[in-house]
Design an enzyme around this catalytic site. Structure first.
Site, PDB file in Angstrom:
ATOM      1  N   LYS A 164       0.482  -1.549   1.756  1.00 31.93           N
ATOM      2  CA  LYS A 164       0.084  -2.841   1.166  1.00 31.93           C
ATOM      3  C   LYS A 164       0.876  -3.990   1.779  1.00 31.93           C
ATOM      4  O   LYS A 164       0.412  -5.104   1.846  1.00 31.93           O
ATOM      5  CB  LYS A 164       0.420  -2.844  -0.337  1.00 31.93           C
ATOM      6  CG  LYS A 164      -0.387  -1.885  -1.169  1.00 31.93           C
ATOM      7  CD  LYS A 164      -0.126  -2.130  -2.646  1.00 31.93           C
ATOM      8  CE  LYS A 164       0.936  -1.214  -3.155  1.00 31.93           C
ATOM      9  NZ  LYS A 164       0.788  -0.360  -4.220  1.00 31.93           N
TER      10      LYS A 164
ATOM     11  N   LYS B  89       2.861   4.592   8.150  1.00 36.86           N
ATOM     12  CA  LYS B  89       2.001   4.727   6.973  1.00 36.86           C
ATOM     13  C   LYS B  89       1.203   3.438   6.734  1.00 36.86           C
ATOM     14  O   LYS B  89       1.746   2.352   6.927  1.00 36.86           O
ATOM     15  CB  LYS B  89       2.926   5.000   5.771  1.00 36.86           C
ATOM     16  CG  LYS B  89       2.238   5.280   4.466  1.00 36.86           C
ATOM     17  CD  LYS B  89       3.248   5.358   3.323  1.00 36.86           C
ATOM     18  CE  LYS B  89       3.700   3.981   2.885  1.00 36.86           C
ATOM     19  NZ  LYS B  89       4.281   3.915   1.535  1.00 36.86           N
TER      20      LYS B  89
ATOM     21  N   LYS C 149      13.155  -0.119   2.212  1.00 37.65           N
ATOM     22  CA  LYS C 149      12.938  -1.411   1.549  1.00 37.65           C
ATOM     23  C   LYS C 149      14.149  -2.319   1.679  1.00 37.65           C
ATOM     24  O   LYS C 149      14.000  -3.537   1.780  1.00 37.65           O
ATOM     25  CB  LYS C 149      12.585  -1.195   0.070  1.00 37.65           C
ATOM     26  CG  LYS C 149      11.159  -0.707  -0.106  1.00 37.65           C
ATOM     27  CD  LYS C 149      10.655  -0.939  -1.506  1.00 37.65           C
ATOM     28  CE  LYS C 149       9.228  -0.456  -1.633  1.00 37.65           C
ATOM     29  NZ  LYS C 149       8.756  -0.390  -3.002  1.00 37.65           N
TER      30      LYS C 149
HETATM   31  P1  TYM Z   1       2.685   2.737  -4.568  1.00 37.94           P
HETATM   32  O1  TYM Z   1       2.202   1.636  -5.432  1.00 37.94           O
HETATM   33  O2  TYM Z   1       3.439   2.406  -3.326  1.00 37.94           O
HETATM   34  O3  TYM Z   1       1.493   3.652  -4.150  1.00 37.94           O
HETATM   35  C1  TYM Z   1       0.598   4.152  -5.116  1.00 37.94           C
HETATM   36  C2  TYM Z   1       0.139   5.544  -4.708  1.00 37.94           C
HETATM   37  O4  TYM Z   1      -0.514   5.505  -3.450  1.00 37.94           O
HETATM   38  C3  TYM Z   1       0.073   6.476  -2.580  1.00 37.94           C
HETATM   39  N1  TYM Z   1       0.026   5.935  -1.214  1.00 37.94           N
HETATM   40  C4  TYM Z   1      -0.537   6.564  -0.174  1.00 37.94           C
HETATM   41  N2  TYM Z   1      -1.165   7.743  -0.077  1.00 37.94           N
HETATM   42  C5  TYM Z   1      -1.665   8.098   1.142  1.00 37.94           C
HETATM   43  N3  TYM Z   1      -1.538   7.324   2.245  1.00 37.94           N
HETATM   44  C6  TYM Z   1      -0.909   6.132   2.195  1.00 37.94           C
HETATM   45  N4  TYM Z   1      -0.819   5.371   3.290  1.00 37.94           N
HETATM   46  C7  TYM Z   1      -0.373   5.698   0.935  1.00 37.94           C
HETATM   47  N5  TYM Z   1       0.289   4.590   0.533  1.00 37.94           N
HETATM   48  C8  TYM Z   1       0.535   4.754  -0.787  1.00 37.94           C
HETATM   49  C9  TYM Z   1       1.489   6.652  -3.084  1.00 37.94           C
HETATM   50  O5  TYM Z   1       2.031   7.892  -2.693  1.00 37.94           O
HETATM   51  C10 TYM Z   1       1.295   6.546  -4.583  1.00 37.94           C
HETATM   52  O6  TYM Z   1       0.920   7.783  -5.122  1.00 37.94           O
HETATM   53  N6  TYM Z   1       6.704   4.452  -6.819  1.00 37.94           N
HETATM   54  C11 TYM Z   1       5.275   4.482  -6.878  1.00 37.94           C
HETATM   55  C12 TYM Z   1       4.693   3.979  -8.185  1.00 37.94           C
HETATM   56  C13 TYM Z   1       5.202   4.692  -9.399  1.00 37.94           C
HETATM   57  C14 TYM Z   1       4.834   5.995  -9.803  1.00 37.94           C
HETATM   58  C15 TYM Z   1       5.532   6.212 -11.034  1.00 37.94           C
HETATM   59  C16 TYM Z   1       3.999   6.971  -9.268  1.00 37.94           C
HETATM   60  C17 TYM Z   1       6.056   4.202 -10.314  1.00 37.94           C
HETATM   61  N7  TYM Z   1       6.263   5.106 -11.304  1.00 37.94           N
HETATM   62  C18 TYM Z   1       5.412   7.418 -11.695  1.00 37.94           C
HETATM   63  C19 TYM Z   1       3.887   8.172  -9.943  1.00 37.94           C
HETATM   64  C20 TYM Z   1       4.593   8.387 -11.157  1.00 37.94           C
HETATM   65  C21 TYM Z   1       4.767   3.577  -5.776  1.00 37.94           C
HETATM   66  O7  TYM Z   1       5.414   2.697  -5.340  1.00 37.94           O
HETATM   67  O8  TYM Z   1       3.527   3.787  -5.437  1.00 37.94           O
END
Ligand code: TYM
Length: 336
Positions: free
Chosen positions: A200, A197, A115
């Site tokens: 978004k 990957k 990032k």
């Molecule tokens: P975020 O918002 O980037 O993604 C949300 C969830 O989606 C999963 N994910 C994927 N899984 C499979 N293939 C992909 N291409 C893919 N892209 C995203 C991510 O692994 C995630 O589970 N840091 C976290 C948000 C967060 C969080 C937490 C999660 C904040 N606090 C506490 C769990 C527990 C994040 O940015 O996810």
């Protein structure tokens, strides 16, 4: 434990539009596990501002995300669906945990490296500290299990390290959480570049299928997906594009990638792509319909937001007070 049940915590950022990666890698498992645990599913809007956001747009996306949680099948009367910014304990615990986390540990986080390379003009302290806020999210509810995609594994490991460090100093304060990573769909790749990957924040919208894409767009993006010139449908490292399509198909249909591989044996890529689109639309169409209904039912969604914020505040305060006491903060007078 809450009400005799183990606790599940997870969250998603309200940044950009949700992709099928988010759904197949995380949300689908949230729904599958919801009945087994006392669940907290957070819209992590505080994490979102580590990247510059348009305020009105962030508010709109955060609400939409909460509606998607419900539309995907989470019952907001049972599971606690709420906004991170509504519960003060997240920031308060993050501050305390900051004092138990080392710069070197945060420096090693691959997401921070990615990032900060992408947003070189805004490498703020929040971006660096992002994993500590995430640890606070999880530990605040004494979560036993955290269902996430593969990309969050490193953050989960750091969360465990921080919890163990704190427990070693102060006794058993935190439950040390386990990640839950699904067998299929844990890492959905870009349709345009299967080495990356699905994300978004991808600039090329053809690389991602968004949860709110209409059926024709889904079909078009699947048809344009990058494959190879092998002409065979195999689930293997040498055919990353084809394997990614098989992964998506498996995650949507509940079949294993090997079963899917057999199903398409001897078929052309076009047949596979159309089947992937169909399996996705079978999930996305009902989800989108439900989101539209929720959009129209403002009073219901407002009530859910209020009730669940209260519930999250209640359980988080329990942990927070315990932690504050452990580190030596004076007892709070009752303030009205
Ligand atoms: P975020 O918002 O980037 O993604 C949300 C969830 O989606 C999963 N994910 C994927 N899984 C499979 N293939 C992909 N291409 C893919 N892209 C995203 C991510 O692994 C995630 O589970 N840091 C976290 C948000 C967060 C969080 C937490 C999660 C904040 N606090 C506490 C769990 C527990 C994040 O940015 O996810």
């Amino acid at each position: 434990m809450i009400n005799g049940n183990k606790v599940l915590f997870s969250g998603m950022q309200a940044t950009g539009s949700l992709t099928i990666g988010n759904y197949l890698g995380a949300m689908k498992n949230w729904v599958a596990l919801a009945d087994e645990f006392e669940c907290f599913y957070c819209v992590v809007d505080m994490h979102s501002i580590t990247i510059r956001q348009d305020p009105a747009e962030l508010r709109r996306r955060a609400r939409k995300l909460l509606q998607i949680y419900i539309a995907a099948g989470l019952d907001p009367e049972k599971s606690c669906l709420y906004y991170q910014s509504h519960v003060s304990g997240h920031a308060e615990l993050a501050w305390i945990l900051n004092c138990f986390t080392y710069m070197g540990e945060l420096n090693r986080m691959t997401q921070f490296k990615d990032k900060s390379a992408k947003h070189a003009d805004n490498i703020n302290a929040g971006l660096f500290d992002y994993p500590v806020l995430m640890a606070a999210d999880i530990l605040l509810f004494q979560a036993d299990v955290v269902p996430v995609g593969v990309d969050q594994k490193q953050h989960l490991e750091l969360t465990r390290t921080i919890a163990e460090r704190f427990n070693n100093l102060y006794g058993d304060v935190f439950t040390v959480p386990e990640p839950y990573i699904g067998k299929v769909g844990a890492k959905i790749m870009s349709l345009q570049d299967p080495a990356r990957k699905m994300s978004k924040s991808d600039e090329n919208p053809n690389g991602s299928i968004y949860l709110l894409d209409d059926p024709d767009t889904v079909a078009r993006k699947c048809r344009r997906a990058v494959t190879d010139s092998e002409g065979m449908i195999r689930y293997c490292a040498e055919q990353p594009g084809v394997s990614n399509l098989l992964d998506i198909y498996s995650a949507c249909t509940g079949k294993t990638p090997q079963e899917a591989e057999k199903e398409f044996d001897g078929q052309g890529y076009g047949v596979l792509k159309d089947a992937v689109a169909e399996s996705l639309n079978a999930i996305l169409q009902p989800l989108q319909k439900r989101v539209a209904e929720l959009e129209a039912d403002k009073a219901y969604v407002d009530r859910i937001i209020r009730d669940n914020a209260e519930k999250a505040q209640y359980y988080s305060t329990k942990t927070l007070r315990k932690v504050q006491k452990k580190v030596g903060f004076p007892e709070r007078p009752r303030i009205k």
